[in-house]
Design an enzyme around this catalytic site. Structure first.
Site, PDB file in Angstrom:
ATOM      1  N   ILE A   1       0.862  -1.178   0.000  1.00 41.17           N
ATOM      2  CA  ILE A   1       0.000   0.000   0.000  1.00 41.17           C
ATOM      3  C   ILE A   1       0.897   1.225   0.000  1.00 41.17           C
ATOM      4  O   ILE A   1       1.797   1.353   0.828  1.00 41.17           O
ATOM      5  CB  ILE A   1      -0.918   0.019   1.239  1.00 41.17           C
ATOM      6  CG1 ILE A   1      -1.817  -1.210   1.238  1.00 41.17           C
ATOM      7  CG2 ILE A   1      -1.745   1.300   1.266  1.00 41.17           C
ATOM      8  CD1 ILE A   1      -2.635  -1.346   2.502  1.00 41.17           C
TER       9      ILE A   1
ATOM     10  N   SER B   1       8.950  -2.265   3.717  1.00 43.38           N
ATOM     11  CA  SER B   1       7.793  -1.458   3.330  1.00 43.38           C
ATOM     12  C   SER B   1       8.282  -0.017   3.252  1.00 43.38           C
ATOM     13  O   SER B   1       8.360   0.684   4.268  1.00 43.38           O
ATOM     14  CB  SER B   1       6.659  -1.582   4.345  1.00 43.38           C
ATOM     15  OG  SER B   1       6.135  -2.893   4.342  1.00 43.38           O
ATOM     16  N   THR B   2       8.653   0.414   2.028  1.00 39.72           N
ATOM     17  CA  THR B   2       9.245   1.748   1.888  1.00 39.72           C
ATOM     18  C   THR B   2       8.273   2.852   2.273  1.00 39.72           C
ATOM     19  O   THR B   2       8.688   3.929   2.672  1.00 39.72           O
ATOM     20  CB  THR B   2       9.705   1.963   0.433  1.00 39.72           C
ATOM     21  OG1 THR B   2       8.609   1.721  -0.444  1.00 39.72           O
ATOM     22  CG2 THR B   2      10.845   1.032   0.084  1.00 39.72           C
ATOM     23  N   CYS B   3       6.977   2.539   2.151  1.00 38.76           N
ATOM     24  CA  CYS B   3       6.008   3.558   2.512  1.00 38.76           C
ATOM     25  C   CYS B   3       6.055   3.880   4.003  1.00 38.76           C
ATOM     26  O   CYS B   3       5.688   4.978   4.417  1.00 38.76           O
ATOM     27  CB  CYS B   3       4.604   3.124   2.101  1.00 38.76           C
ATOM     28  SG  CYS B   3       4.191   1.456   2.613  1.00 38.76           S
ATOM     29  N   PHE B   4       6.474   2.881   4.813  1.00 39.51           N
ATOM     30  CA  PHE B   4       6.580   3.098   6.262  1.00 39.51           C
ATOM     31  C   PHE B   4       8.027   3.201   6.727  1.00 39.51           C
ATOM     32  O   PHE B   4       8.278   3.271   7.929  1.00 39.51           O
ATOM     33  CB  PHE B   4       5.905   1.949   7.021  1.00 39.51           C
ATOM     34  CG  PHE B   4       4.428   1.869   6.788  1.00 39.51           C
ATOM     35  CD1 PHE B   4       3.575   2.838   7.292  1.00 39.51           C
ATOM     36  CD2 PHE B   4       3.892   0.827   6.048  1.00 39.51           C
ATOM     37  CE1 PHE B   4       2.212   2.754   7.077  1.00 39.51           C
ATOM     38  CE2 PHE B   4       2.530   0.736   5.837  1.00 39.51           C
ATOM     39  CZ  PHE B   4       1.686   1.701   6.340  1.00 39.51           C
TER      40      PHE B   4
END
Length: 1008
Positions: free
Chosen positions: A665, A974-977
């Site tokens: 996501i 998870s690069t988004c986090f």
């Protein structure tokens, strides 16, 4: 009739009465008869008058004809030599000729003048001399009247005659004006006639007056002045009519250098303010400028007088320039006229003088020539700067890529001579009210007034003032000695005072700043850093510190908010000099660390005032944002500024090589990775949108990007993407050429910008070649260069003209400086003008240019690409958050940090950071500013089975209890986090191998 009227009026006399209508007719006829008789009488009288006029005219014509015949016969007989003319016969024939003189008698009058002159050349025969009649008791009065009429007729003819005849009449006047009759000629307009003659003959590029004529006319003009012992009235007339003739002294200096000590007389006359103003008001702008040029030229020719009367000379010129300055306008309007020297001028301009303006300008140039500068600034230039044995240079910081090769630079500088001067710093000790200081201040006021008045030759003035290498450093030494302590305090006090003394001191500072800025602008890097022309590097450091503090105080103390007129001009001068030094330092470092920062300025206070709309805080950001310590919260404040465009969140989904959507996501992290990948592709030189510079391989738009059909749209898109990256705080590895970043920031529109200074960032070898032309001692024309640039474009030789027709214009010693600047401008601007404009258009659609105003070019490069420093693992470790049972003392975590510090190299550590955060560079302000914070979580299963942390999974992770050996699974992220998902490995070696494999595969979410 009377009988009839009487009878008809008597009562009872009806027998003789006539009808009333007949009576009226009779009266009308009688009236008409009277009018006819009256008309006849008037006609008769008019006929008699006309006959008298005709007889008179015919008589005069006969008389004039007889007189002209007599005059012609007289001169004809004289020319044959059959009889000798005596003085009395000349007097009689002159009286007759003057009685009937008309325009048609010019030739006869000329013969008369020649006869009079010839009579004076006869030796030992006084009776033949025309002047001998002045001694005759009976003819003295008549002779004086005659010679006055003859002389005035000569004056009248001078203004309209051909040049070939000027000399004759001038000599005639020259011969006879020794007599005491000049007052009569002056009253009739003698000087006005001479002014017309001189203007017609000299107000042009080449004089039309012969040497003899000019000598005679100028001597004539001087005679009344000398005879009257230089009275004020005649000096005034001489200044108004003779000295205001364009470049008259220039022609006299070539032909007749005799000046009768005129300069001293003129200087003392004009030193009285009311008389100087009277002259200026009568002459107005154009002719006042001509007078100014002649006075300056006289000063150049009479160095001794100039030295003795320097104070009065300076005052006179300042007053005249100040008068002209009142009418100098900054822009065109219905009330202004264009002047080739003054610019837009609100007084009437005599366009007839335009042809002579080059010569007037040449005269004015003497004011900033070496001779007059040495004379006026003698008190400053005569000071010897103390010498000392050279000492090793202090160590300089060398962490930045823009730093100088300090060791070699100073080695060369100190090897130039056996001893060098002391570094000039403020010391104080000189009274500001002393005669020496007042004199130097008044001279500075003169040149500063010239700069603001002679707008169209301002650069010439600055170049002349900077020609002497020792003037500016010695002027700085002089400034350093002013006041009790020297330096800043004195000038800050002057800002708060409105006295003439304070204004003069500030004018000195203003002149120093204007000239020094111009000097540093025209000097190249070799002259500034290695040869250290005029100023030593340490002096530039001292000066820049002084200027930085001065500008800061003017802003922060509220002086600038209400400044206008001279104070506002002073601020712009000081600020301009400061910014030239700052931009030079940004491009090539010469100051120590934190030199430009104001340690007494707290960023928090500044931003509080900005939020409150305080004017001084806004002005500080506008003019000197470099004083703010960006290492604290400057960047963060920039990031928090509101925006008006692209506020929306962009969501991205990656598709792997198999055509399958990757899991995950996007919480901004995936977009960051997408943005970095896009930017890396478009900045690849192989795409030919951008090229790399020679040497340091930095990026700039490719001149041949037009091979892409939509290349301008691509540049605009790239500008938007880069702007988005800066806006989001995403650092991308894109090293730009500094000249290109300067254009993105708009620096190339600044008056302080110099294309040649930026050229090394494009092509250092090309820069060296151009500057070698500047230093070429021989004839540059021998090099066979033209004002054009030949370029190999995809196998074809293309000739670019630097100016229209440039390929046929040779480069000479006169235009070589222009050639250098034109070439630099073409390479860095003209060739990539459209590409740069499209890129800037896209970039500024995201980033407000005012945001970036507070950053220099190197600082903006850091905004885009981050620091080149290695990842600080201690900082990363300090700001890492742990989940799933991991903690800072967990053995897997200890292994991880040990592997990163001991087993991985810098490149692998960057790959690790990109694996987790999508960015290979650390945040500009450290990992404390990474949002979300860097996190590590212990995982037991693959990502597709992961349901998050549970109490059991956390306890198992904490106590290192495994459901099964995780050796077969890889770390994921998870690069988004900014989250690293790490299995609870049993061995350090397994962790190292799995981690190295994972980061090298550049895996996103799904591989586990």
């Amino acid at each position: 009739l009377l009988y009839h009227d009487v009878n008809s009026s008597l009562p009872g006399c009806t027998m003789f009465s006539v009808p009333q209508s007949s009576k009226s007719e009779f009266l009308d006829k009688a009236r008409q008869a009277r009018e006819e008789r009256k008309g006849l009488k008037e006609k008769e009288k008019s006929a008699i008058h006309i006959q008298a006029l005709v007889r008179s005219f015919l008589c005069r014509c006969r008389l004039q004809k007889e007189i002209r015949k007599e005059v012609d016969d007289y001169f004809q007989v004289s020319e044959t030599g059959t009889s000798k003319r005596n003085a009395l016969s000349i007097f009689k024939i002159a009286r007759k000729l003057l009685f009937i003189y008309r325009q048609e008698d010019k030739m006869r009058f000329e013969k008369l003048c020649r006869a009079i002159l010839s009579s004076m050349e006869v030796e030992n025969e006084p009776k033949v001399w025309y002047v001998s009649l002045a001694l005759s008791k009976d003819l003295t009065i008549a002779w004086l009247k005659q010679i006055k009429d003859v002389l005035w007729t000569c004056c009248s003819l001078l203004k309209n005659l051909k040049v070939s005849i000027h000399c004759f009449y001038s000599k005639y006047l020259h011969f006879f004006t020794f007599l005491n009759i000049m007052g009569h000629l002056n009253q009739k307009g003698f000087y006005s006639m001479l002014q017309i003659l001189l203007t017609n003959g000299l107000a042009r590029s080449k004089p039309s007056l012969s040497k003899g004529t000019l000598t005679a006319v100028f001597t004539l003009s001087l005679r009344p002045v000398i005879a009257a012992h230089f009275s004020d009235n005649l000096l005034r007339s001489f200044l108004l009519h003779i000295m205001s003739v364009p470049a008259v002294v220039y022609h006299l200096s070539v032909l007749t250098p005799e000046t009768h000590d005129l300069l001293r007389k003129f200087i003392l006359f004009l030193s009285r303010e009311e008389q100087c103003l009277d002259i200026c008001v009568c002459l107005e702008g154009s002719h006042t400028l001509c007078l100014l040029g002649n006075l300056i030229h006289l000063g150049y020719l009479n160095e001794k007088v100039l030295e003795e009367e320097a104070n009065h000379f300076v005052k006179d010129l300042t007053d005249m320039l100040s008068y002209c300055q009142r009418y100098v306008s900054q822009k065109k309007s219905n009330l202004t006229h264009w002047h080739p020297v003054l610019g837009w001028f609100s007084q009437t301009v005599d366009y007839g003088l335009n042809e002579s303006m080059p010569l007037v300008t040449k005269q004015l140039q003497n004011l900033w020539g070496v001779s007059i500068i040495r004379t006026l600034f003698n008190d400053v230039l005569s000071k010897k700067l103390e010498s000392q044995e050279p000492t090793p240079p202090p160590p300089q910081p060398s962490t930045s890529q823009n730093n100088l090769p300090v060791k070699n630079l100073f080695k060369r500088a100190f090897q130039k001579s056996a001893s060098v001067r002391n570094i000039l710093k403020p010391v104080g000790g000189k009274r500001v009210d002393s005669a020496e200081v007042q004199k130097v201040c008044s001279i500075c006021v003169l040149y500063q007034t010239a700069l603001s008045t002679l707008t169209q030759i301002r650069l010439q003035i600055l170049t002349g003032l900077t020609h002497l290498d020792d003037l500016l450093p010695k002027l700085w030494a002089f400034i350093c000695e002013l006041g009790p302590q020297g330096g800043l305090k004195l000038f800050m006090e002057c800002l708060n005072n409105d006295t003439d003394e304070s204004k003069q001191l500030l004018a000195m500072l203003m002149l120093f700043c204007d000239c020094s800025r111009h000097l540093i602008t025209i000097l190249d890097d070799i002259e500034v850093y290695e040869e250290q022309t005029s100023f030593k590097i340490e002096e530039l450091i001292t000066i820049s510190s002084f200027l930085n503090t001065f500008v800061y105080k003017m802003i922060w103390d509220g002086i600038l908010e209400n400044a206008k007129g001279e104070k506002l001009e002073l601020f712009h001068s000081v600020h301009g000099w400061l910014m030239v030094l700052y931009e030079r330092d940004c491009r090539r470092r010469f100051t120590p660390d934190d030199h430009w920062l104001r340690k007494d300025l707290k960023p928090s206070l500044l931003f509080q005032e900005l939020e409150k709309g305080k004017k001084r805080a806004q002005l500080l950001l506008q003019y000197i944002p470099h004083v703010i310590p960006h290492k604290n919260d400057g960047y963060d404040q920039l990031r928090r500024l509101p925006v008006n465009s692209i506020k929306g969140v962009i969501r991205v989904k990656f598709v792997n090589d198999l055509g399958v959507d990757e899991a995950g996501i996007d919480q901004d992290g995936v977009f960051k990775e997408f943005l970095e990948e896009i930017i890396k592709k478009v900045f690849n030189p192989a795409l030919n949108l951008f090229k790399t510079t020679s040497g340091n391989e930095r990026l700039y738009p490719s001149p041949t990007s037009y091979i892409h059909e939509n290349h301008l749209q691509l540049f605009e898109f790239v500008g938007k993407m880069l702007g988005k990256a800066v806006y989001e705080g995403i650092v991308v590895d894109v090293p730009f050429a500094s000249f290109f970043l300067s254009q993105v920031l708009g620096h190339h529109h600044s008056t302080f910008y110099s294309s040649i200074d930026e050229l090394p960032s494009l092509d250092s070898e090309f820069y060296k070649n151009l500057t070698s032309i500047k230093r070429y001692d021989g004839d540059v024309g021998d090099l066979g260069l033209t004002l054009s640039y030949d370029e190999d474009v995809m196998g074809q030789l293309v000739c670019h003209e630097l100016i229209p027709g440039g390929k046929t214009m040779p480069v000479t010693n006169e235009n070589k400086i222009s050639y250098i600047h034109l070439m630099a401008h073409f390479r860095m601007h003209t060739q990539i003008k459209e590409q740069t404009a499209a890129f800037i258009r896209g970039f500024r659609s995201i980033i407000n240019p005012e945001w970036l105003h507070m950053f220099s070019t190197p600082e903006v490069q850091r905004l885009v690409s981050g620091d080149n420093a290695e990842i600080d693992l201690d900082d990363l470790k300090k700001h890492t958050v742990y989940y799933g049972g991991f903690h800072s003392s967990h053995r897997v975590i200890i292994w991880l940090w040990d592997i990163l510090s001991s087993d991985f190299n810098a490149e692998e550590r960057a790959m690790f950071l990109k694996f987790v955060t999508s960015c290979s560079r650390p945040p500009l302000l450290g990992f404390a500013y990474l949002k979300p914070p860097f996190s590590i979580r212990c995982v037991e299963v693959s990502d597709d089975q992961d349901t998050g942390d549970t109490l059991g999974s956390v306890l198992r992770g904490f106590f290192t209890i495994r459901k099964k050996e995780p050796g077969g699974r890889l770390p994921t992220s998870s690069t988004c986090f900014n989250l690293l998902k790490l299995p609870n490995y049993s061995k350090k070696s397994i962790l190292r191998d799995k981690l190295r494999y994972a980061i090298s595969m550049n895996t996103g979410f799904e591989l586990s």
